[in-house]
Design a protein around this motif. Structure first.
Motif, PDB file in Angstrom:
ATOM      1  N   MET A 596       0.853  -1.180   0.000  1.00 11.70           N
ATOM      2  CA  MET A 596       0.000   0.000   0.000  1.00 11.70           C
ATOM      3  C   MET A 596       0.899   1.243   0.000  1.00 11.70           C
ATOM      4  N   PRO A 597       0.940   2.002  -1.116  1.00 13.69           N
ATOM      5  CA  PRO A 597       1.885   3.120  -1.180  1.00 13.69           C
ATOM      6  C   PRO A 597       1.722   4.121  -0.046  1.00 13.69           C
ATOM      7  N   ALA A 598       0.469   4.463   0.299  1.00 15.10           N
ATOM      8  CA  ALA A 598       0.229   5.523   1.287  1.00 15.10           C
ATOM      9  C   ALA A 598       0.630   5.132   2.703  1.00 15.10           C
ATOM     10  N   ASN A 599       1.101   3.914   2.893  1.00 19.51           N
ATOM     11  CA  ASN A 599       1.621   3.555   4.216  1.00 19.51           C
ATOM     12  C   ASN A 599       2.870   4.349   4.573  1.00 19.51           C
ATOM     13  N   PHE A 600       3.393   5.157   3.623  1.00 19.26           N
ATOM     14  CA  PHE A 600       4.516   6.036   3.989  1.00 19.26           C
ATOM     15  C   PHE A 600       4.123   6.968   5.133  1.00 19.26           C
ATOM     16  N   LEU A 601       2.806   7.218   5.272  1.00 22.36           N
ATOM     17  CA  LEU A 601       2.348   8.071   6.367  1.00 22.36           C
ATOM     18  C   LEU A 601       2.491   7.392   7.722  1.00 22.36           C
ATOM     19  N   TYR A 602       2.490   6.067   7.736  1.00 24.41           N
ATOM     20  CA  TYR A 602       2.347   5.351   9.007  1.00 24.41           C
ATOM     21  C   TYR A 602       3.570   4.498   9.345  1.00 24.41           C
ATOM     22  N   TYR A 650       0.541  17.586  -2.242  1.00 23.59           N
ATOM     23  CA  TYR A 650       0.582  16.251  -1.637  1.00 23.59           C
ATOM     24  C   TYR A 650       2.014  15.714  -1.657  1.00 23.59           C
ATOM     25  N   TYR A 651       2.683  15.895  -2.781  1.00 25.84           N
ATOM     26  CA  TYR A 651       4.048  15.389  -2.912  1.00 25.84           C
ATOM     27  C   TYR A 651       4.975  16.062  -1.894  1.00 25.84           C
ATOM     28  N   GLN A 652       4.796  17.354  -1.672  1.00 26.51           N
ATOM     29  CA  GLN A 652       5.615  18.059  -0.683  1.00 26.51           C
ATOM     30  C   GLN A 652       5.383  17.518   0.720  1.00 26.51           C
ATOM     31  N   GLN A 653       4.145  17.180   1.037  1.00 26.80           N
ATOM     32  CA  GLN A 653       3.857  16.599   2.348  1.00 26.80           C
ATOM     33  C   GLN A 653       4.447  15.197   2.471  1.00 26.80           C
ATOM     34  N   TYR A 654       4.438  14.467   1.363  1.00 29.16           N
ATOM     35  CA  TYR A 654       5.093  13.144   1.331  1.00 29.16           C
ATOM     36  C   TYR A 654       6.588  13.297   1.628  1.00 29.16           C
ATOM     37  N   LEU A 655       7.235  14.260   0.984  1.00 33.31           N
ATOM     38  CA  LEU A 655       8.658  14.496   1.250  1.00 33.31           C
ATOM     39  C   LEU A 655       8.878  14.876   2.713  1.00 33.31           C
TER      40      LEU A 655
END
Length: 747
Positions: A596-602, A650-655
């Motif tokens: 799951m790509p968005a697991n970068f948040l967790y 969104y990409y900036q928040q990912y970084l």
């Protein structure tokens, strides 16, 4: 919608009937011997005939006190009560009981039961009346109506036809005969009956409404709409006519106008179940999924045994990604019957999304056993083959689908998604453009725009490609999902505050010692599917795909207070639940991948629950990543994907959050894999990933494209191809369009 016996027709048989059967001078032959005196009967009958109904009721009641077995008195009393609009059922039953050979007594009881929709009892009484007097037109019609209501429309035909031989110019009988033909699927014969009824009674709105419905089913939408409009002109408050006009308009692709018609029908009759379902369906086509679900749920609440309501609710839930609830709705619709093919195909789509491939395929094949040329079933079966990498078979099924139904838009999309398009695909392009020239449901137009964009990109028509992708994204935004940048920034800030260095460095009580979970995170379209396919080619690794878990797990933590103590209390249950969810299909695999790509948040929460688990972070050139996201149909599930400004934020928040994890996670937890480096040095980086996962090297990881496994992400075709550098630097083909993304290169 056909005018049927029931609430919307002032008289269920269409005749305006109030009991005309009252009494004769004496009871019929075979009546019980106890009877009222003839002068009493005559006087009472005269009162009824003069309309002095209350007096007749009172006098009959007085006589019955001393003559309770006089069937003729019960009969007169029942007629007086009916004509006053009072409850006459007890009197009608008593009259029929005491006058067993009186056809009028049985007919009157049958008519009353008919009007109460007590169809089985009504039919029994009417059949008794007809056994005594076979040529009573009204009893024939009422019995036919009862048979239809009981689902025995074919038997009703003979009764209506007998009634017409007795009364050939009776418009309501022609109308009811038309209803029976329509229920049996013979719209042409139904239309003929309705036309005759309309000739005999041109001012009857219900008949014109029914004629419009039959013509619509014959595909004569213009004439059908005219007849529905005529019905509305005759009776503007006829809800059925507004509903039927809505169906005609929707059939012509005039969906906004159809919405207005359905809403008018519901203003007139808020509990009109068919209009609720129809409005829900057309709102889904327009992208208003949440209101559609509300309407369909209301329909189910009103008529829980109507399969169509559950079916429509299932599709609305599926489109809202409420997949397990959608499965329940489709199964309920299937159990109720009448919509079997549609319910099975909805169920197949939902089960496929849940990873239950065997159940999905079984549902498709069950439809094809009954309907070998069902285009939608062939399409779904093609998608299931594509999931397994069986692209030649998928292509054959998509082409077969289009041969049966050239308007099946998603088959064009399937063809484009699973191979590289070339200039030789001119017929494909012509088919897509022909469909786009018509008014389409929103999701179909969006899907075709994305597919046409891919065709143009594959063939080097970059300006045309971008215009189609831009249009697809603009249309997708109509679904109403809106990216809330401030809210997402605050979420990232909350994550960073919560999972700080002390929290992530600690070993928490109840944390799992398991090394089995292996996570691949990053932005969508950054190579997460490729990394999973490489690793899942190792015999000790199972690829579980995108597991939906950690977003809800974090929400549980917030609901509990969001502080360290509350989060720590959840860790044991999160570990247990996650291992149960991912372990069922993994067999004895040493590692189970969650990509799951968005697991970068967790990553911090994941590490707290599984401190020995490893996390692979895929990175790709930011503009290539964002452009690839923009070119992909995410069905409005991630609203940030449809606008370059939102993508950049969104990409900036990912970084931002990834910088935090690099700072606070212990050494050895995170491996960063550049996509461009992986495609340039496949073996070197594949070995590093396998070693990082704690496994011995296996050469099968180099032939990952030959690995047979189910992949349901957008990259399912790409991961079955040999590694290529073709997509690296792709953004330069669109350099003049990517202005808002340029700042990400140096971020």
């Amino acid at each position: 919608m056909t005018m049927k016996p029931g609430r919307n027709d002032p008289c269920p048989c269409g005749s305006g009937r109030k009991f005309k059967h009252c009494c004769g001078a004496a009871p019929a032959a075979g009546a019980r011997p106890v009877a009222a005196r003839a002068p009493d009967v005559g006087a009472l009958a005269a009162l009824v005939g003069q309309g002095r109904l209350a007096e007749a009721e009172q006098a009959a009641g007085a006589l019955l006190a001393s003559q309770p077995g006089a069937g003729i008195l019960w009969k007169i009393l029942s007629v007086a009560l009916v004509r006053q609009g009072k409850d006459a059922l007890q009197a009608l039953r008593r009259a029929a009981e005491l006058l067993p050979q009186d056809p009028e007594a049985h007919a009157n009881l049958g008519a009353a039961l008919h009007d109460r929709r007590q169809w089985s009892e009504a039919l029994a009484s009417l059949q008794r009346a007809l056994a005594i007097r076979p040529d009573d037109p009204q009893s024939l019609v009422d019995a036919g109506n009862a048979l239809r209501a009981l689902g025995r429309a074919r038997e009703s035909l003979a009764l209506y036809q007998r009634a017409l031989r007795l009364a050939p110019d009776d418009a309501p009988v022609h109308n009811n005969l038309g209803n029976a033909h329509l229920e049996l699927g013979d719209a042409a014969q139904a239309a003929a009956c309705y036309r005759r009824a309309a000739q005999l009674r041109p001012g009857d709105a219900g008949i014109h409404c029914n004629l419009g419905n039959a013509l619509r089913q014959l595909g004569e939408l213009e004439t059908a709409a005219t007849e529905s409009a005529r019905a509305i002109a005759l009776d503007p408050r006829l809800a059925m006519a507004h509903n039927n006009l809505g169906l005609c308009l929707a059939g012509r692709g005039e969906r906004q106008q159809a919405v207005a018609s359905y809403r008018r029908a519901l203003e007139l009759d808020p509990d009109y179940v068919e209009a609720l379902i129809n409005l829900g369906n057309v709102l889904r086509d327009l992208g208003e999924r949440r209101e559609a679900l509300t309407l369909c749920c209301r329909a189910v609440e009103l008529e829980p045994l109507r399969a169509a309501g559950h079916l429509s609710a299932g599709f609305a839930r599926f489109e809202l990604r409420q997949t397990e609830a959608a499965v329940d709705s489709f199964r309920r619709a299937l159990a109720l019957g009448g919509v079997d093919a549609e319910a099975r195909l909805g169920l197949a789509a939902a089960l496929r999304r849940l990873g239950e491939r065997a159940g999905a395929e079984a549902a498709c094949r069950a439809v094809l056993e009954q309907q070998p040329r069902n285009a939608a079933a062939l399409l779904q079966l093609g998608e299931l083959h594509a999931d397994r990498g069986q692209f030649a078979e998928a292509q054959r099924l998509f082409e077969r689908t289009l041969a049966i139904d050239p308007a099946m838009s998603l088959a064009y999309c399937g063809i484009a998604a699973h191979r590289r398009m070339t200039d030789a695909d001119g017929a494909w392009r012509a088919g897509v453009e022909a469909l786009l020239a018509k008014p389409l449901p929103l999701h179909q137009e969006i899907a075709l725009r994305y597919a046409l964009g891919k065709f143009c990109d594959d063939t080097g028509r970059y300006e045309e490609a971008f215009e189609n992708y831009r249009r697809a994204n603009e249309l997708t935004r109509r679904y109403g999902g809106r990216y809330e940048s401030a809210r997402f920034s605050e979420r990232v800030a909350r994550i960073i505050r919560t999972f700080d260095a002390p929290f992530t460095a600690a070993v928490h009580a109840g944390a799992s010692d398991s090394q089995r979970p292996l996570f691949i995170v990053g932005m969508p379209r950054s190579g997460t599917s490729l990394a999973e396919q490489i690793l899942a080619s190792h015999p000790a690794v199972f690829g579980a795909g995108e597991v939906v878990f950690w977003d809800a797990a974090f929400e549980r933590g917030l609901a509990a207070g969001g502080e360290a103590a509350q989060l720590e209390a959840l860790i044991p249950s999160l570990a247990r639940e996650y291992l149960e969810r991912t372990g069922a299909a993994a067999g004895d695999a040493e590692r189970v991948i969650d990509k799951m790509p968005a697991n970068f948040l967790y990553a911090g929460l994941i590490h707290a629950v599984f401190p020995r688990a490893r996390i692979i972070h895929m990175q790709r050139h930011p503009i290539d990543t964002c452009l690839s996201i923009y070119f992909q149909n995410f069905f409005n599930t991630s609203p940030y994907t449809n606008d370059f400004g939102d993508l950049a934020h969104y990409y900036q928040q990912y970084l931002r959050v990834m910088r935090h994890w690099r700072a606070v996670l212990p050494q050895g937890v995170l491996l960063e894999v550049p996509y461009e480096a992986l495609v340039q040095d496949q073996e070197g980086w594949s070995r590093r990933m396998v070693e990082f996962a704690g496994l011995a090297w296996d050469a099968r990881c180099l032939s990952f494209h030959e690995t047979e496994r189910v992949v349901v992400t957008a990259s399912r075709w790409q991961v079955r191809q040999r590694i290529s550098q073709a997509s690296a630097g792709r953004w330069r083909n669109y350099e003049k369009y990517v202005g808002p993304l340029r700042g990400l290169v140096d971020a």
